[in-house]
Enzyme design. Structure first.
Site, PDB file in Angstrom:
ATOM      1  N   HIS A  15      -2.224  -3.594  23.805  1.00 27.62           N
ATOM      2  CA  HIS A  15      -0.784  -3.620  23.695  1.00 27.62           C
ATOM      3  C   HIS A  15      -0.137  -2.103  23.985  1.00 27.62           C
ATOM      4  O   HIS A  15      -0.326  -1.310  23.360  1.00 27.62           O
ATOM      5  CB  HIS A  15      -0.179  -3.900  22.579  1.00 27.62           C
ATOM      6  CG  HIS A  15      -0.399  -5.599  22.190  1.00 27.62           C
ATOM      7  ND1 HIS A  15       0.248  -6.024  20.992  1.00 27.62           N
ATOM      8  CD2 HIS A  15      -1.249  -6.138  22.671  1.00 27.62           C
ATOM      9  CE1 HIS A  15      -0.090  -7.287  21.032  1.00 27.62           C
ATOM     10  NE2 HIS A  15      -1.105  -7.590  21.861  1.00 27.62           N
ATOM     11  N   LYS A  48      -2.501   1.423   9.427  1.00 28.26           N
ATOM     12  CA  LYS A  48      -3.430   2.498   9.411  1.00 28.26           C
ATOM     13  C   LYS A  48      -4.600   2.405   8.571  1.00 28.26           C
ATOM     14  O   LYS A  48      -5.407   3.233   9.046  1.00 28.26           O
ATOM     15  CB  LYS A  48      -2.692   3.793   8.602  1.00 28.26           C
ATOM     16  CG  LYS A  48      -1.531   4.092   9.691  1.00 28.26           C
ATOM     17  CD  LYS A  48      -2.052   4.878  10.843  1.00 28.26           C
ATOM     18  CE  LYS A  48      -1.056   5.339  11.976  1.00 28.26           C
ATOM     19  NZ  LYS A  48      -1.401   4.440  13.124  1.00 28.26           N
ATOM     20  N   TYR A  80       8.590  -5.967  14.910  1.00 33.43           N
ATOM     21  CA  TYR A  80       8.916  -5.434  13.443  1.00 33.43           C
ATOM     22  C   TYR A  80      10.414  -5.466  13.281  1.00 33.43           C
ATOM     23  O   TYR A  80      10.839  -4.978  14.185  1.00 33.43           O
ATOM     24  CB  TYR A  80       8.776  -3.910  13.172  1.00 33.43           C
ATOM     25  CG  TYR A  80       7.047  -3.579  13.389  1.00 33.43           C
ATOM     26  CD1 TYR A  80       6.348  -3.507  14.445  1.00 33.43           C
ATOM     27  CD2 TYR A  80       6.606  -3.252  12.000  1.00 33.43           C
ATOM     28  CE1 TYR A  80       4.968  -3.178  14.512  1.00 33.43           C
ATOM     29  CE2 TYR A  80       4.891  -2.750  11.795  1.00 33.43           C
ATOM     30  CZ  TYR A  80       4.292  -2.967  13.116  1.00 33.43           C
ATOM     31  OH  TYR A  80       2.855  -2.688  13.039  1.00 33.43           O
ATOM     32  N   TYR A 134       1.679   5.512  15.923  1.00 29.39           N
ATOM     33  CA  TYR A 134       1.302   4.438  15.946  1.00 29.39           C
ATOM     34  C   TYR A 134      -0.069   4.207  16.732  1.00 29.39           C
ATOM     35  O   TYR A 134      -0.900   3.595  16.213  1.00 29.39           O
ATOM     36  CB  TYR A 134       2.398   3.388  16.461  1.00 29.39           C
ATOM     37  CG  TYR A 134       2.195   1.998  16.042  1.00 29.39           C
ATOM     38  CD1 TYR A 134       2.480   1.607  15.026  1.00 29.39           C
ATOM     39  CD2 TYR A 134       1.836   1.291  17.113  1.00 29.39           C
ATOM     40  CE1 TYR A 134       2.412   0.187  14.812  1.00 29.39           C
ATOM     41  CE2 TYR A 134       1.149  -0.114  16.924  1.00 29.39           C
ATOM     42  CZ  TYR A 134       1.868  -0.725  15.715  1.00 29.39           C
ATOM     43  OH  TYR A 134       1.531  -1.988  15.261  1.00 29.39           O
ATOM     44  N   PRO A 188       0.651  -1.524   4.555  1.00 31.41           N
ATOM     45  CA  PRO A 188       0.105  -2.130   5.911  1.00 31.41           C
ATOM     46  C   PRO A 188       1.079  -1.984   6.951  1.00 31.41           C
ATOM     47  O   PRO A 188       0.927  -2.192   8.412  1.00 31.41           O
ATOM     48  CB  PRO A 188      -0.078  -3.546   5.823  1.00 31.41           C
ATOM     49  CG  PRO A 188       0.658  -3.812   4.386  1.00 31.41           C
ATOM     50  CD  PRO A 188       0.921  -2.718   3.586  1.00 31.41           C
TER      51      PRO A 188
HETATM   52  C1  LIG Z   1      -4.754  -9.026   3.842  1.00 28.81           C
HETATM   53  C2  LIG Z   1      -4.856  -7.437   4.314  1.00 28.81           C
HETATM   54  C3  LIG Z   1      -4.548  -7.089   5.772  1.00 28.81           C
HETATM   55  C4  LIG Z   1      -4.698  -6.108   6.251  1.00 28.81           C
HETATM   56  N1  LIG Z   1      -3.828  -5.724   7.337  1.00 28.81           N
HETATM   57  C5  LIG Z   1      -4.175  -4.375   7.972  1.00 28.81           C
HETATM   58  C6  LIG Z   1      -3.546  -4.197   9.173  1.00 28.81           C
HETATM   59  O1  LIG Z   1      -3.014  -4.945   9.840  1.00 28.81           O
HETATM   60  N2  LIG Z   1      -4.025  -2.664   9.718  1.00 28.81           N
HETATM   61  C7  LIG Z   1      -4.608  -2.119   8.890  1.00 28.81           C
HETATM   62  O2  LIG Z   1      -5.153  -0.871   9.524  1.00 28.81           O
HETATM   63  N3  LIG Z   1      -5.089  -2.016   7.870  1.00 28.81           N
HETATM   64  C8  LIG Z   1      -4.966  -3.477   7.264  1.00 28.81           C
HETATM   65  N4  LIG Z   1      -5.380  -3.654   6.150  1.00 28.81           N
HETATM   66  C9  LIG Z   1      -6.132  -2.689   5.242  1.00 28.81           C
HETATM   67  C10 LIG Z   1      -7.729  -2.582   6.106  1.00 28.81           C
HETATM   68  O3  LIG Z   1      -8.389  -4.098   5.981  1.00 28.81           O
HETATM   69  C11 LIG Z   1      -8.373  -1.786   5.164  1.00 28.81           C
HETATM   70  O4  LIG Z   1      -7.982  -0.546   4.955  1.00 28.81           O
HETATM   71  C12 LIG Z   1     -10.012  -1.695   5.597  1.00 28.81           C
HETATM   72  O5  LIG Z   1     -10.745  -2.792   5.270  1.00 28.81           O
HETATM   73  C13 LIG Z   1     -10.552  -0.535   4.876  1.00 28.81           C
HETATM   74  O6  LIG Z   1     -12.103  -0.109   5.108  1.00 28.81           O
HETATM   75  P1  LIG Z   1     -13.041   0.161   3.911  1.00 28.81           P
HETATM   76  O7  LIG Z   1     -14.462   0.065   4.786  1.00 28.81           O
HETATM   77  O8  LIG Z   1     -12.606   1.349   3.635  1.00 28.81           O
HETATM   78  O9  LIG Z   1     -13.040  -0.748   2.921  1.00 28.81           O
HETATM   79  P2  LIG Z   1     -13.345  -2.520   2.934  1.00 28.81           P
HETATM   80  O10 LIG Z   1     -12.927  -3.315   4.054  1.00 28.81           O
HETATM   81  O11 LIG Z   1     -12.633  -3.090   1.625  1.00 28.81           O
HETATM   82  O12 LIG Z   1     -15.028  -2.570   2.707  1.00 28.81           O
HETATM   83  C14 LIG Z   1     -15.424  -2.146   1.279  1.00 28.81           C
HETATM   84  C15 LIG Z   1     -16.540  -2.826   1.122  1.00 28.81           C
HETATM   85  O13 LIG Z   1     -17.213  -2.581  -0.166  1.00 28.81           O
HETATM   86  C16 LIG Z   1     -17.698  -3.687  -0.739  1.00 28.81           C
HETATM   87  N5  LIG Z   1     -18.008  -3.294  -2.201  1.00 28.81           N
HETATM   88  C17 LIG Z   1     -17.291  -3.124  -2.956  1.00 28.81           C
HETATM   89  N6  LIG Z   1     -17.585  -2.576  -4.449  1.00 28.81           N
HETATM   90  C18 LIG Z   1     -19.008  -2.332  -4.375  1.00 28.81           C
HETATM   91  C19 LIG Z   1     -19.925  -2.195  -4.997  1.00 28.81           C
HETATM   92  N7  LIG Z   1     -19.830  -2.068  -6.139  1.00 28.81           N
HETATM   93  N8  LIG Z   1     -21.243  -2.294  -4.503  1.00 28.81           N
HETATM   94  C20 LIG Z   1     -21.470  -2.637  -3.356  1.00 28.81           C
HETATM   95  N9  LIG Z   1     -20.354  -2.987  -2.109  1.00 28.81           N
HETATM   96  C21 LIG Z   1     -19.293  -2.851  -2.834  1.00 28.81           C
HETATM   97  C22 LIG Z   1     -16.900  -4.764  -0.598  1.00 28.81           C
HETATM   98  O14 LIG Z   1     -17.506  -5.883  -0.797  1.00 28.81           O
HETATM   99  C23 LIG Z   1     -16.458  -4.504   0.770  1.00 28.81           C
HETATM  100  O15 LIG Z   1     -17.227  -5.422   1.901  1.00 28.81           O
HETATM  101  C24 LIG Z   1      -5.308  -5.015   5.577  1.00 28.81           C
HETATM  102  C25 LIG Z   1      -5.800  -5.484   4.443  1.00 28.81           C
HETATM  103  C26 LIG Z   1      -5.919  -6.609   3.844  1.00 28.81           C
HETATM  104  C27 LIG Z   1      -6.304  -7.156   2.399  1.00 28.81           C
END
Ligand SMILES: Cc1cc2nc3c(=O)[nH]c(=O)nc-3n(C[C@H](O)[C@H](O)[C@H](O)COP(=O)(O)OP(=O)(O)OC[C@H]3O[C@@H](n4cnc5c(N)ncnc54)[C@H](O)[C@@H]3O)c2cc1C
Length: 391
Positions: A72, A297, A202, A385, A293
């Site tokens: 995009h 980011k 938006y 962005y 969200p």
């Molecule tokens: C519905 C929704 C929509 C979103 N939309 C956007 C968007 O449009 N744009 C954007 O940038 N962000 C968005 N986000 C946020 C984005 O998805 C997160 O910021 C991103 O997933 C962060 O990645 P991470 O690897 O830090 O954590 P996560 O993706 O949360 O991964 C963490 C992992 O750690 C595992 N875990 C947790 N505790 C333990 C433990 N004790 N032992 C072992 N494993 C464990 C979990 O099972 C999980 O798989 C959204 C989030 C949600 C919920």
């Protein structure tokens, strides 16, 4: 068991870190509470910054994204009965965003790690971490009914917002929490429908914010601002479509409807934990920070964190140079706080606050007019962005 870097969490942060480390010849083991199927099927984020796509391409996990993702070059701001396009590409010196769902990124990373002989333990339970202030930390967990112990040089806490690793940093003496709860939430739906718009919309409206987003040609992601206590059960499909149309229809957008197959309320908060390291523990992604969200980011910050951590660990293993590791928090936090500001700014410009007066609403419209009519305003939005360059 022994490895160099033990990674708690197989989300974007944990899997990308493991992939980057492997390319440097550094061993890691990734553990996650969830099954592989659960990780590969949960629909979350979907907007990838330029730096995230560049990194995926440069490290050989971008093939499907290039084929199935949508680049995009602009986004739309709807307000005062009209849609105003911001040209991201023109205003950011040739950068863009790619719409490619997070769970597809995770599928690509998992497939690549396994093809490269990577060690990912899915579906484990009962994670504990010890020895962080020594030089041989351990991660212990239960897999297939057996308690296992993993000895490592470093622990990466990539375990998301439900983190256990963050709480290993003593609060007060070591850890300071910066937190903001917003007085609203997003009602989000996933629908089997074609896209309503070529680029995201938006929308600011008297009824509150709405976002017309997409995940694929047949799955659409739409959100509208709601009360945090909203119960999705009170919202039958017809009522949802009417509400979205009322918020964006006045600006001239036509919403294509379809079968809604997921509804949920996404709470809004901003959070940063400082520092992001303690002894041999390094936090990355949602384990250390959460953004509302609005600025898309969350996923991108997770990737940016591990890009820095990978280089720091690389310097340690190549030359026993600890300088980048020591500077990890300081390096990463600059970007984290810029993203916090951008997400807060987009949120405050577009949402309706309960206590808002006529003055506040007119000020928001004036701000949106500044952003869409001034090249400097459009540039500020476009640069943030599409994402600041990876450090
Ligand atoms: C519905 C929704 C929509 C979103 N939309 C956007 C968007 O449009 N744009 C954007 O940038 N962000 C968005 N986000 C946020 C984005 O998805 C997160 O910021 C991103 O997933 C962060 O990645 P991470 O690897 O830090 O954590 P996560 O993706 O949360 O991964 C963490 C992992 O750690 C595992 N875990 C947790 N505790 C333990 C433990 N004790 N032992 C072992 N494993 C464990 C979990 O099972 C999980 O798989 C959204 C989030 C949600 C919920």
């Amino acid at each position: 068991m022994r490895t160099q870097v033990g990674i708690v969490g197989a989300g974007p942060a944990g899997l990308m870190l493991s992939h980057l480390l492997h390319q440097r010849g550094i061993d890691s083991v990734v553990i996650d509470l969830k099954t592989r199927e659960d990780i590969e099927e949960t629909i979350k984020a979907g907007v990838l910054e330029q730096g995230t796509t560049d990194l995926m391409n440069a490290t050989g996990v971008g093939d499907r994204m290039r084929r199935d993702g949508f680049v995009h070059h602009g986004i739309n701001l709807a307000f005062s009965g009209a849609i105003h396009r911001i040209d991201l590409y023109e205003n950011s010196g040739g950068r863009a965003v790619t719409v490619y769902p997070q769970h597809e990124v995770l599928k690509d990373l998992i497939a690549r790690r396994l093809a490269d002989g990577g060690d990912i333990r899915f579906g484990i339970s009962d994670t504990t971490v010890d020895g962080l202030t020594g030089d041989r930390p351990t991660i212990s967990f239960v897999a297939e009914g057996q308690r296992q112990q993993l000895e490592c040089d470093f622990v990466a806490g990539c375990d998301g917002s439900q983190t256990c690793t963050r709480f290993l940093m003593p609060e007060g003496t070591i850890r300071t929490d910066f937190f903001r709860q917003y007085p609203f939430a997003w009602f989000g739906i996933l629908a089997e429908a074609p896209p309503s718009s070529d680029e995201l919309i938006y929308a600011h409206s008297d009824r509150g914010f709405a976002l017309i987003s997409t995940r694929s040609p047949s799955v659409q992601r739409l959100y509208f601002q709601c009360d945090p206590a909203t119960d999705p059960a009170d919202w039958p499909d017809d009522r949802i479509w009417e509400e979205i149309a009322a918020r964006v229809g006045t600006a001239g957008a036509t919403i294509k409807t379809g079968k809604i197959f997921a509804k949920g309320v996404l709470q809004f908060r901003s959070y940063v934990c400082e520092p992001m390291q303690y002894g041999r523990l390094f936090l990355a992604g949602d384990a250390a920070h959460t953004v509302p969200p609005t600025g898309a980011k969350g996923l991108n910050l997770a990737i940016a964190d591990v890009h820095v951590l990978d280089r720091a660990l690389g310097a340690y293993y190549e030359a026993r140079d600890t300088g980048l590791l020591e500077a990890y928090t300081q390096t990463v936090l600059k970007r984290v706080w810029r993203a916090q500001h951008f997400s807060w700014w987009m949120t405050s410009m577009l949402h309706r606050f309960a206590e808002a007066t006529g003055f506040d609403l007119r000020r928001q419209i004036a701000e949106l007019e500044t952003i869409t009519s001034s090249p400097s305003g459009s540039r500020l939005l476009a640069e943030n962005y599409t994402g600041l360059p990876l450090t």
